[in-house]
Motif scaffolding. Structure first.
Motif, PDB file in Angstrom:
ATOM      1  N   GLN A 152       0.886  -1.129   0.165  1.00 47.85           N
ATOM      2  CA  GLN A 152       0.013  -0.009   0.082  1.00 47.85           C
ATOM      3  C   GLN A 152       0.875   1.185  -0.075  1.00 47.85           C
ATOM      4  O   GLN A 152       1.483   1.552   0.947  1.00 47.85           O
ATOM      5  N   LYS A 153       0.874   2.062  -1.164  1.00 49.32           N
ATOM      6  CA  LYS A 153       1.884   3.193  -0.973  1.00 49.32           C
ATOM      7  C   LYS A 153       0.962   4.274  -0.215  1.00 49.32           C
ATOM      8  O   LYS A 153      -0.132   4.302   0.042  1.00 49.32           O
ATOM      9  N   GLU A 154       1.800   5.308   0.198  1.00 53.68           N
ATOM     10  CA  GLU A 154       1.522   6.257   1.211  1.00 53.68           C
ATOM     11  C   GLU A 154       0.328   7.017   0.568  1.00 53.68           C
ATOM     12  O   GLU A 154      -0.666   7.342   1.385  1.00 53.68           O
ATOM     13  N   ALA A 155       0.467   7.288  -0.541  1.00 53.23           N
ATOM     14  CA  ALA A 155      -0.564   8.061  -1.237  1.00 53.23           C
ATOM     15  C   ALA A 155      -1.933   7.441  -1.380  1.00 53.23           C
ATOM     16  O   ALA A 155      -2.838   8.197  -1.289  1.00 53.23           O
ATOM     17  N   ASP A 189     -11.224  12.807   5.363  1.00 55.77           N
ATOM     18  CA  ASP A 189     -11.245  14.296   4.673  1.00 55.77           C
ATOM     19  C   ASP A 189     -11.085  14.401   3.289  1.00 55.77           C
ATOM     20  O   ASP A 189     -11.785  14.992   2.552  1.00 55.77           O
ATOM     21  N   SER A 190     -10.017  13.483   2.963  1.00 57.63           N
ATOM     22  CA  SER A 190      -9.852  13.335   1.476  1.00 57.63           C
ATOM     23  C   SER A 190     -10.715  12.586   0.748  1.00 57.63           C
ATOM     24  O   SER A 190     -11.230  12.762  -0.637  1.00 57.63           O
ATOM     25  N   LEU A 191     -11.337  11.756   1.291  1.00 57.02           N
ATOM     26  CA  LEU A 191     -12.241  10.714   0.722  1.00 57.02           C
ATOM     27  C   LEU A 191     -13.824  11.510   0.614  1.00 57.02           C
ATOM     28  O   LEU A 191     -14.233  11.526  -0.386  1.00 57.02           O
ATOM     29  N   ALA A 192     -13.861  12.315   1.507  1.00 60.23           N
ATOM     30  CA  ALA A 192     -15.112  13.084   1.448  1.00 60.23           C
ATOM     31  C   ALA A 192     -15.169  14.146   0.451  1.00 60.23           C
ATOM     32  O   ALA A 192     -15.977  14.703  -0.301  1.00 60.23           O
ATOM     33  N   VAL A 252     -13.239  13.874  -2.391  1.00 61.16           N
ATOM     34  CA  VAL A 252     -13.347  13.182  -3.773  1.00 61.16           C
ATOM     35  C   VAL A 252     -15.004  12.921  -3.992  1.00 61.16           C
ATOM     36  O   VAL A 252     -15.492  13.195  -5.176  1.00 61.16           O
ATOM     37  N   LEU A 253     -15.627  12.406  -2.905  1.00 58.36           N
ATOM     38  CA  LEU A 253     -16.998  11.934  -3.127  1.00 58.36           C
ATOM     39  C   LEU A 253     -17.836  13.105  -3.264  1.00 58.36           C
ATOM     40  O   LEU A 253     -18.983  13.097  -3.898  1.00 58.36           O
ATOM     41  N   ARG A 254     -17.586  14.068  -2.854  1.00 53.96           N
ATOM     42  CA  ARG A 254     -18.523  15.533  -2.796  1.00 53.96           C
ATOM     43  C   ARG A 254     -18.383  16.228  -4.178  1.00 53.96           C
ATOM     44  O   ARG A 254     -19.188  16.519  -5.003  1.00 53.96           O
ATOM     45  N   GLU A 255     -16.902  16.265  -4.606  1.00 49.42           N
ATOM     46  CA  GLU A 255     -16.643  16.992  -6.086  1.00 49.42           C
ATOM     47  C   GLU A 255     -17.160  15.840  -7.025  1.00 49.42           C
ATOM     48  O   GLU A 255     -17.500  16.537  -8.323  1.00 49.42           O
ATOM     49  N   ASP A 256     -17.056  14.792  -6.911  1.00 55.03           N
ATOM     50  CA  ASP A 256     -17.350  13.716  -8.267  1.00 55.03           C
ATOM     51  C   ASP A 256     -18.176  12.709  -7.587  1.00 55.03           C
ATOM     52  O   ASP A 256     -17.744  11.342  -7.255  1.00 55.03           O
ATOM     53  N   PRO A 257     -19.548  12.825  -7.140  1.00 53.31           N
ATOM     54  CA  PRO A 257     -20.141  11.656  -6.425  1.00 53.31           C
ATOM     55  C   PRO A 257     -20.663  10.404  -7.441  1.00 53.31           C
ATOM     56  O   PRO A 257     -20.278  10.723  -8.846  1.00 53.31           O
ATOM     57  N   LYS A 262     -15.059   1.351  -8.337  1.00 50.99           N
ATOM     58  CA  LYS A 262     -13.603   1.741  -7.301  1.00 50.99           C
ATOM     59  C   LYS A 262     -14.260   2.982  -6.658  1.00 50.99           C
ATOM     60  O   LYS A 262     -14.011   3.091  -5.376  1.00 50.99           O
ATOM     61  N   LYS A 263     -15.004   3.687  -7.179  1.00 50.30           N
ATOM     62  CA  LYS A 263     -15.709   4.949  -6.431  1.00 50.30           C
ATOM     63  C   LYS A 263     -16.643   4.238  -5.402  1.00 50.30           C
ATOM     64  O   LYS A 263     -16.728   4.734  -4.240  1.00 50.30           O
ATOM     65  N   LEU A 264     -17.315   3.249  -5.587  1.00 48.24           N
ATOM     66  CA  LEU A 264     -18.144   2.597  -4.702  1.00 48.24           C
ATOM     67  C   LEU A 264     -17.204   2.060  -3.309  1.00 48.24           C
ATOM     68  O   LEU A 264     -17.549   2.213  -2.148  1.00 48.24           O
ATOM     69  N   GLY A 265     -16.096   1.819  -3.694  1.00 50.46           N
ATOM     70  CA  GLY A 265     -15.294   0.950  -2.631  1.00 50.46           C
ATOM     71  C   GLY A 265     -14.634   2.389  -2.015  1.00 50.46           C
ATOM     72  O   GLY A 265     -14.449   2.235  -0.692  1.00 50.46           O
ATOM     73  N   LEU A 266     -14.677   3.488  -2.261  1.00 50.83           N
ATOM     74  CA  LEU A 266     -14.266   4.727  -1.724  1.00 50.83           C
ATOM     75  C   LEU A 266     -15.503   5.130  -0.763  1.00 50.83           C
ATOM     76  O   LEU A 266     -14.916   5.528   0.254  1.00 50.83           O
ATOM     77  N   LEU A 267     -16.494   5.116  -1.227  1.00 49.36           N
ATOM     78  CA  LEU A 267     -17.759   5.338  -0.411  1.00 49.36           C
ATOM     79  C   LEU A 267     -17.701   4.370   1.001  1.00 49.36           C
ATOM     80  O   LEU A 267     -18.055   4.751   2.103  1.00 49.36           O
ATOM     81  N   ALA A 268     -17.533   3.033   0.477  1.00 48.20           N
ATOM     82  CA  ALA A 268     -17.489   2.098   1.555  1.00 48.20           C
ATOM     83  C   ALA A 268     -16.580   2.134   2.701  1.00 48.20           C
ATOM     84  O   ALA A 268     -16.709   2.368   3.822  1.00 48.20           O
ATOM     85  N   THR A 269     -15.399   2.833   2.070  1.00 45.75           N
ATOM     86  CA  THR A 269     -14.443   3.017   3.209  1.00 45.75           C
ATOM     87  C   THR A 269     -14.651   4.468   4.028  1.00 45.75           C
ATOM     88  O   THR A 269     -14.353   4.412   5.061  1.00 45.75           O
ATOM     89  N   TYR A 270     -15.204   5.252   3.189  1.00 45.25           N
ATOM     90  CA  TYR A 270     -15.384   6.625   4.017  1.00 45.25           C
ATOM     91  C   TYR A 270     -16.378   6.249   5.071  1.00 45.25           C
ATOM     92  O   TYR A 270     -16.372   6.865   6.284  1.00 45.25           O
ATOM     93  N   LEU A 271     -17.409   5.547   4.842  1.00 45.32           N
ATOM     94  CA  LEU A 271     -18.605   5.427   5.849  1.00 45.32           C
ATOM     95  C   LEU A 271     -17.994   4.480   7.018  1.00 45.32           C
ATOM     96  O   LEU A 271     -18.393   4.491   8.128  1.00 45.32           O
TER      97      LEU A 271
END
Length: 298
Positions: free
Chosen positions: A170-173, A179-182, A184-189, A209-218
Motif C-alpha cells: 500500500q503506497k502512502e498516497a 477528509d480526502s475521501l469526502a 473526492v466523493l463530494r466533488e465527483d459523486p 472503485k468509487k463505490l469502494g471509496l464510499l464504503a471506506t469513507y462510511l
C-alpha cells in the motif's frame, strides 16, 4: 365365538401387514437415501492458501470458501480452518498496515451471473470481503476483482475455493483520510445511469472503485450517511417518474447493502423528472437524466 376369533385374527393380520409395509417402504428407502449420491472419494481438497511473497506471512488450511454453480453467496457452514486462516490474516495485516490484500473471485464457463455486479467473480469476492471485514479486518486493506477461469475445482454442483488472494504494498498516497475521501466523493459523486424504463444496473470498473471509496469513507466515519437520489427523464407522467426514481434509488440501496454498507447508513429519495441535468428534447439528454446519484451527508 367363531366371529370373535375371526375378528382377532383379522387384527393380527393387519398388524403383520403394517409391520411389513413399514419395513419395506420406510426402512429400505432410508437405506437407499443414506447411500444416494455418496462419493467415497469425498469432495476435492483445494486448500485456502494466503501467502505474502513480499512479506513473511503464509497460512494454509485444507478447508476453503465454497460457492454453488451460478451463485455468489458463501455456502455455510464455514469450516474451522477458514476461520483460523482469516484470524491469522487479521493479525498479520494489523501488524503490517502498509500491506493490502486483493481478493480475486473466479467464475467458470457456463455460469450465469445472477448478481448486480459486473461479473460473478467480482460478486463472490465482495462476499468474501464482507466476511473478512466481519472478522475484524480493516476494509482499507482489502480490494476486489473478478475474472473468468478455465478450470475450477468442482464437487456436486459446488466450487471449492474459486478465489485468488494476492498481497500488495500500500503506497502512502493510497492510504486516504476521511477528509480526502469526502472531498473526492463530494466533488465527483457516484452516478449510476439507467436505460429507459429500467431499474437494474451493472457497474463499470471505475464505478466499482468509487463505490469502494464510499464504503471506506462510511467505515471511517460514525456519524455520516449516504443519500441515494433517483432521477428520470420526462417521457412518462410525473407520478410514474417519481415512483420510478424511488424504485431505482431502492434498488441501488439494496446493492449498497449487499456490498457491505449498513442499511441504517443509507437514505433514499426521488426527484423524478424535476431536476434534469440536460434537455429532454433528445435521446442523449434523456439518457443523462436517467440517473441515480449517491452523495454523502452528515
Amino acid at each position: 365365538m367363531q366371529g370373535k376369533y375371526a375378528y382377532l385374527t383379522g387384527i393380527f393380520l393387519v398388524i403383520l401387514l403394517g409391520t411389513y409395509l413399514n419395513w419395506n417402504f420406510c426402512c429400505q428407502i432410508q437405506d437407499r437415501a443414506s447411500t444416494a449420491g455418496f462419493d467415497p472419494s469425498g469432495p476435492p481438497v483445494n486448500p485456502l492458501i494466503l501467502k505474502d511473497s513480499g512479506g513473511s506471512f503464509t497460512v494454509s488450511q485444507n478447508e476453503n470458501f465454497r460457492f454453488y454453480f451460478s451463485d455468489y453467496n458463501i455456502v455455510p457452514p464455514l469450516g474451522a480452518g477458514v476461520r483460523i486462516a482469516i484470524d491469522s490474516l487479521k493479525t498479520y495485516l494489523d501488524a503490517h498496515p502498509n500491506r493490502y490484500l486483493e481478493i480475486n473471485g473466479l467464475y467458470g464457463a457456463g455460469e450465469r451471473n445472477i448478481s448486480s455486479y459486473a461479473d460473478l467473480g467480482l460478486a463472490r469476492s465482495v462476499q468474501v470481503r464482507n466476511y473478512l471485514i466481519a472478522r475484524g479486518i480493516d476494509p482499507e486493506q482489502l480490494t476486489n476483482s473478478g475474472r473468468a477461469a478455465e478450470s475450477l475445482v468442482a464437487y456436486d454442483s459446488m466450487y471449492v475455493g474459486p478465489l485468488e488472494f494476492v498481497f500488495h504494498e500500500q503506497k502512502e498516497a493510497e492510504i486516504t483520510s476521511p477528509d480526502s475521501l469526502a472531498s473526492v466523493l463530494r466533488e465527483d459523486p457516484l452516478v449510476i445511469r439507467f436505460e429507459w424504463g429500467e431499474s437494474e444496473i451493472t457497474l463499470s470498473e471505475a464505478q466499482q472503485k468509487k463505490l469502494g471509496l464510499l464504503a471506506t469513507y462510511l467505515e471511517l466515519t460514525d456519524d455520516h450517511h449516504c443519500q441515494v437520489t433517483g432521477h428520470t427523464d420526462n417521457t412518462s407522467s410525473s407520478r410514474f417518474n417519481y415512483e420510478l426514481g424511488l424504485k431505482r434509488a431502492a434498488f441501488v440501496k439494496e446493492y449498497l447493502i449487499e456490498y457491505g454498507i449498513p442499511e441504517e447508513r443509507i437514505a433514499i429519495m426521488s426527484k423524478g423528472e424535476t431536476e434534469p441535468m440536460a434537455g429532454n428534447n433528445s435521446e442523449e439528454g434523456r439518457a443523462l437524466n436517467r440517473r441515480t446519484v449517491i452523495t454523502i451527508t452528515e
